[in-house]
Enzyme design. Sequence first.
Site: not given
Length: 302
Positions: A162-164
Site C-alpha cells: 500500500d504505497e503510492y
Amino acid sequence: MFTLVWSRVRTAALALSAVAALAVGTTGAAAAPAPAKQGPTSVAYIEVNNNSMLNAGKYTLADGGGNAFDVAVIFAANINYDTSTKAAYLYFNENVRRVLDNAATEIRPLQQKGIKVVLSVLGNHQGAGFANFPSQQAASAFAKEMSDTVVKYGLDGIDFDDEYAEYGNNGTAQPNDSSFVHLVTALRANMPDKIISLYNIGPAASRLSYGGVDVSSKFDYAWNPYYGTWQVPGIVLPKSKLSPAAVEIGRTSQSTAADLARRTVSEGYGVYLTYNLDGTDRSADVSAFTRELYGSDAVYTP
C-alpha cells in the site's frame, strides 16, 4: 520501492498465444524441485521493469543444492482508478504483462524448481488504494480481479503493497476502516490455499480489524518494508510467518545482511526478505545471509 508502472494494450493474437503457452506450462511434466532445506523462508522481490524473474532460480546452496530463494515476487502490478466508472481496477504495465503472458518461460521454470511465484500489487498515484473502497461490493470486485489473475496465470498468490496510492487524487476518498478487511476477507475466500502476503506499510497495514473481524490470520506472511533495518511487523502472526529483517541486495552491506540473518535465526523468526535481485552474479551478497540462515554459501548458475 520506487518504481512506477505503466501499461499498453496487447494484440488479440498475443493474448491467444499466451493462453496456449499457459496451458502447456500448467499441464506439462514438472521438473523435480530442488532438495529441501532447513531454515527460514527466503523471499526475493524482483523489479521486472529491469530484471528477469528467472534470477530467483539461479542461486542454490553449495551444501545440499536447495534453492537459495523460496518465494519470488513479481514487482509490480497496480491498483489503478477509472475516473469514468469511479472504480479501482487491476493494471499491468508492459513488463508485468510480458512476464504473465510468457508464464511458460518466466514463471513455470521457477515453480518447477519449487519456488513460489507471487504477484505484488502496488498503488499508482491515481487515488485508488486497498484502504478506500467505498463498499464491501467494490472491495470484493477487486479481490475477484486478483484471484482470477492468480488462476489465469497459474500464480501462487498475491502480495499487498500500500504505497503510492495518493489517496484523494481524482476525487477518491481517504482511507476507511472497513475497506482492507473486506478486501482481504474476500480474497482469502476466493483462494483459500494460495499465499497472501503483506508488505507492512501504508494505511491498509494499520487497518486490519473492523466490525469484530480481524484479518491478521488470513495472511501467510508479513514483512518489514525498510531495507537494511530490523522491525517486527505490527500484525498478530506467529514468528514463523514474519520477517523483521529486510535487505536490498547490492545496497545493504553484506555485514548488515549477515547480522540480520543471524538475528532472524537466533530470535526464531521464519522469513527473510530481500529486494531487487538483479541479473548480475550476486553470490557474495546472497551468501552473506544464506550462511547464517542455512549454514551454506550460495552458488550462482547463469
